[in-house]
Scaffold this motif. Structure first.
Motif, PDB file in Angstrom:
ATOM      1  N   ILE A  85      21.985  -2.739   3.243  1.00 43.93           N
ATOM      2  CA  ILE A  85      23.202  -3.227   2.595  1.00 43.93           C
ATOM      3  C   ILE A  85      23.192  -2.699   1.163  1.00 43.93           C
ATOM      4  O   ILE A  85      22.250  -2.955   0.402  1.00 43.93           O
ATOM      5  N   SER A  86      24.212  -1.925   0.812  1.00 45.30           N
ATOM      6  CA  SER A  86      24.260  -1.314  -0.516  1.00 45.30           C
ATOM      7  C   SER A  86      25.456  -1.846  -1.300  1.00 45.30           C
ATOM      8  O   SER A  86      26.483  -2.212  -0.731  1.00 45.30           O
ATOM      9  N   LEU A  87      25.283  -1.858  -2.621  1.00 46.88           N
ATOM     10  CA  LEU A  87      26.311  -2.348  -3.541  1.00 46.88           C
ATOM     11  C   LEU A  87      26.598  -1.254  -4.570  1.00 46.88           C
ATOM     12  O   LEU A  87      25.666  -0.681  -5.156  1.00 46.88           O
ATOM     13  N   THR A  88      27.877  -0.958  -4.774  1.00 46.18           N
ATOM     14  CA  THR A  88      28.280   0.005  -5.789  1.00 46.18           C
ATOM     15  C   THR A  88      29.178  -0.687  -6.803  1.00 46.18           C
ATOM     16  O   THR A  88      30.208  -1.273  -6.433  1.00 46.18           O
ATOM     17  N   VAL A  89      28.789  -0.635  -8.074  1.00 47.49           N
ATOM     18  CA  VAL A  89      29.573  -1.211  -9.175  1.00 47.49           C
ATOM     19  C   VAL A  89      29.558  -0.200 -10.321  1.00 47.49           C
ATOM     20  O   VAL A  89      28.481   0.207 -10.782  1.00 47.49           O
ATOM     21  N   ASN A  90      30.746   0.218 -10.764  1.00 44.38           N
ATOM     22  CA  ASN A  90      30.846   1.170 -11.880  1.00 44.38           C
ATOM     23  C   ASN A  90      29.986   2.426 -11.636  1.00 44.38           C
ATOM     24  O   ASN A  90      29.233   2.876 -12.502  1.00 44.38           O
ATOM     25  N   ASN A  91      30.086   2.942 -10.400  1.00 41.25           N
ATOM     26  CA  ASN A  91      29.348   4.151 -10.004  1.00 41.25           C
ATOM     27  C   ASN A  91      27.834   3.965  -9.969  1.00 41.25           C
ATOM     28  O   ASN A  91      27.084   4.940  -9.847  1.00 41.25           O
ATOM     29  N   HIS A  92      27.381   2.733 -10.085  1.00 41.82           N
ATOM     30  CA  HIS A  92      25.948   2.449  -9.984  1.00 41.82           C
ATOM     31  C   HIS A  92      25.669   1.894  -8.592  1.00 41.82           C
ATOM     32  O   HIS A  92      26.320   0.950  -8.147  1.00 41.82           O
ATOM     33  N   ASN A  93      24.691   2.469  -7.891  1.00 40.71           N
ATOM     34  CA  ASN A  93      24.368   2.068  -6.527  1.00 40.71           C
ATOM     35  C   ASN A  93      23.026   1.348  -6.471  1.00 40.71           C
ATOM     36  O   ASN A  93      22.065   1.757  -7.138  1.00 40.71           O
ATOM     37  N   THR A  94      22.982   0.311  -5.659  1.00 39.58           N
ATOM     38  CA  THR A  94      21.740  -0.411  -5.441  1.00 39.58           C
ATOM     39  C   THR A  94      21.735  -0.930  -4.011  1.00 39.58           C
ATOM     40  O   THR A  94      22.804  -1.060  -3.384  1.00 39.58           O
ATOM     41  N   SER A  95      20.560  -1.217  -3.481  1.00 41.18           N
ATOM     42  CA  SER A  95      20.436  -1.681  -2.101  1.00 41.18           C
ATOM     43  C   SER A  95      19.681  -3.002  -2.054  1.00 41.18           C
ATOM     44  O   SER A  95      18.853  -3.299  -2.940  1.00 41.18           O
ATOM     45  N   ALA A  96      19.941  -3.770  -1.021  1.00 40.00           N
ATOM     46  CA  ALA A  96      19.237  -5.031  -0.829  1.00 40.00           C
ATOM     47  C   ALA A  96      17.761  -4.759  -0.553  1.00 40.00           C
ATOM     48  O   ALA A  96      17.397  -3.688  -0.052  1.00 40.00           O
ATOM     49  N   PRO A  97      16.887  -5.708  -0.874  1.00 36.01           N
ATOM     50  CA  PRO A  97      15.439  -5.471  -0.728  1.00 36.01           C
ATOM     51  C   PRO A  97      14.971  -5.360   0.721  1.00 36.01           C
ATOM     52  O   PRO A  97      13.863  -4.877   0.966  1.00 36.01           O
ATOM     53  N   SER A  98      15.794  -5.789   1.683  1.00 39.46           N
ATOM     54  CA  SER A  98      15.408  -5.698   3.100  1.00 39.46           C
ATOM     55  C   SER A  98      16.653  -5.370   3.915  1.00 39.46           C
ATOM     56  O   SER A  98      17.782  -5.608   3.474  1.00 39.46           O
ATOM     57  N   PRO A  99      16.492  -4.809   5.123  1.00 38.18           N
ATOM     58  CA  PRO A  99      17.658  -4.438   5.928  1.00 38.18           C
ATOM     59  C   PRO A  99      18.255  -5.630   6.674  1.00 38.18           C
ATOM     60  O   PRO A  99      17.604  -6.664   6.861  1.00 38.18           O
ATOM     61  N   PHE A 100      19.501  -5.446   7.088  1.00 38.69           N
ATOM     62  CA  PHE A 100      20.204  -6.419   7.927  1.00 38.69           C
ATOM     63  C   PHE A 100      20.072  -5.980   9.378  1.00 38.69           C
ATOM     64  O   PHE A 100      20.220  -4.801   9.697  1.00 38.69           O
ATOM     65  N   ARG A 101      19.798  -6.923  10.279  1.00 36.16           N
ATOM     66  CA  ARG A 101      19.667  -6.607  11.701  1.00 36.16           C
ATOM     67  C   ARG A 101      20.994  -6.895  12.407  1.00 36.16           C
ATOM     68  O   ARG A 101      21.428  -8.034  12.487  1.00 36.16           O
ATOM     69  N   PHE A 102      21.617  -5.829  12.907  1.00 36.45           N
ATOM     70  CA  PHE A 102      22.875  -5.969  13.645  1.00 36.45           C
ATOM     71  C   PHE A 102      22.572  -6.148  15.128  1.00 36.45           C
ATOM     72  O   PHE A 102      21.865  -5.329  15.733  1.00 36.45           O
ATOM     73  N   ILE A 103      23.092  -7.226  15.700  1.00 36.63           N
ATOM     74  CA  ILE A 103      22.896  -7.524  17.119  1.00 36.63           C
ATOM     75  C   ILE A 103      24.191  -7.178  17.840  1.00 36.63           C
ATOM     76  O   ILE A 103      25.235  -7.772  17.580  1.00 36.63           O
ATOM     77  N   GLU A 104      24.118  -6.246  18.746  1.00 38.39           N
ATOM     78  CA  GLU A 104      25.329  -5.681  19.361  1.00 38.39           C
ATOM     79  C   GLU A 104      25.823  -6.511  20.544  1.00 38.39           C
ATOM     80  O   GLU A 104      26.074  -5.998  21.636  1.00 38.39           O
TER      81      GLU A 104
END
Length: 399
Positions: A85-104
């Motif tokens: 999960i990534s966040l972009t604010v004012n052209n600055h990118n950062t990611s969450a410390p752990s991934p999200f598990r998508f269950i299909e």
């Protein structure tokens, strides 16, 4: 260094200056399905800013933003697995410390081509999937297509016969009753064969299913709109109809039939005796057995629900209340072996009711719009409540 020039005179301020570093410190829940709401916790207040959130490379919908919290909906076009999960604010990118598990369990597929239609029919014939017919606000639609799940494409087939919205279909046998005229579709020859006239009184809102090389159809309404309790059996070997034991709940309409493990099941419907039931037709002699009342909190009797055979259970639900006042999005799994009913994940979109497409194979079901809304057909095609969404339900990933 920040420098300010006024009338050719420059002054400088040499203290360190930096833009704030936005970070996702945590999020919850850590796993979920399409349209799951997830809360992101950030290290600083994001009020007044315009963040962009992605799950993998898919842009997520932001539902709310309050101080250092952002709520998003997980996109439905992902496949089973883990995603950053990534966040972009004012052209600055950062990611969450752990991934999200998508269950299909639910997956959104490309839109189907059957635009602005309701009450379509669907067949599973020897593993080949077909869907067509239905109604538009402007009239009856007779187009018929084969669906190819592997590449999510549709192939036009021979148009359905007749010109009436009153169609009863038998999902595993390829038969329809169209205003009492009886036809069978041959997928090998791509032809609709005329098989005679249905002898019963019902013309709409009937229940239909098939097993043991026989077709069963009954209840519904006659040409004057009166509910019925009749039930008929068709024998494919000699092309004959025989009336069997009457429906045990009195004159009824709008139920849904499904074939499972060489038995026939009927769920929901507006029953003359009241209540929602799961009722089974057993083999020889063909007799009815009331298995259980469907005890759903706050639920009225409903019609035009779905019932789809999966590998070990029956997926059932949706529909509308018999007063037409409420569309339902709840879904349940019924296990005939132990006679248990449990709620599963609801349809993950706002629109519900009677889906245009409902078809299954193995552990997978495909459910698509346009959905039969309570105020159809006064709500015209093109309204936001209509659409072409096609969803895939995969029971393999259920807990």
């Amino acid at each position: 260094t920040i420098s300010v020039e006024v009338r050719h005179t420059t002054s400088s301020f040499n203290d360190q200056f930096s833009l704030p570093q936005f970070r996702i410190t945590d999020f919850e829940p850590k796993e979920g399905v399409m349209n799951q709401e997830v809360t992101l916790y950030c290290n600083t207040d994001l009020s007044g800013l315009t963040p962009v959130v992605r799950v993998g490379n898919k842009k997520a919908i932001i539902t709310s933003q309050n101080n250092n919290q952002i709520k998003i909906l997980i996109p439905g076009t992902l496949t089973h697995g883990h995603y950053s999960i990534s966040l972009t604010v004012n052209n600055h990118n950062t990611s969450a410390p752990s991934p999200f598990r998508f269950i299909e369990i639910w997956k959104q597929l490309p839109d189907h081509p059957h635009n602005d239609k309701v009450r379509m029919i669907s067949f599973n014939l020897d593993g080949r999937l077909f869907s067509g017919g239905g109604q538009r606000a402007s009239g009856t639609e007779l187009g018929f297509m084969e669906y190819h799940p592997g590449n999510n494409t549709w192939t036009p087939m021979a148009a359905m016969p007749g010109n009436s919205p009153n169609i009863v279909h038998f999902p595993e046998r390829g038969y329809i009753i169209h205003d009492k005229l009886f036809y069978r579709f041959s997928p090998i020859h791509n032809i609709w064969y005329y098989r005679g006239v249905f002898p019963g009184e019902g013309v709409t809102d009937q229940v239909a299913f098939s097993f043991a090389n026989r077709l069963f159809v009954g209840t519904g309404k006659d040409s004057s709109g009166n509910p019925l309790d009749e039930f008929w059996m068709y024998n494919e070997s000699d092309n004959t109809w025989v009336e069997i034991e009457s429906w045990p709940h009195g004159p009824s309409y709008g139920g849904t039939g499904v074939s499972f493990n060489n038995r026939g099941y009927v769920v929901f419907g507006v029953n003359g005796s009241g209540g929602n039931y799961i009722t089974r037709l057993n083999l020889g002699p063909f007799t009815w057995e009331v298995l259980k009342e469907i005890d759903i909190d706050g639920s009225d009797t409903r019609l035009h629900a779905i019932a789809l055979p999966l590998e070990n259970e029956i997926l059932m639900g949706l529909g509308i209340t018999h007063t037409g006042s409420s569309n339902q999005s709840d879904l349940y799994l019924f296990n005939p072996q132990n006679n248990t009913l449990k709620r599963t994940l609801d349809l993950p979109i706002d629109r519900a009711g009677k889906p245009a497409i409902a078809i299954s194979r193995g552990k997978i079901a495909w459910i698509g719009e346009s959905f039969y809304t309570a105020n159809w057909p006064s709500q015209p095609p093109g309204d936001p409540q209509w659409g072409q969404t096609l969803l895939q339900f995969n029971a393999s990933y259920l807990p």
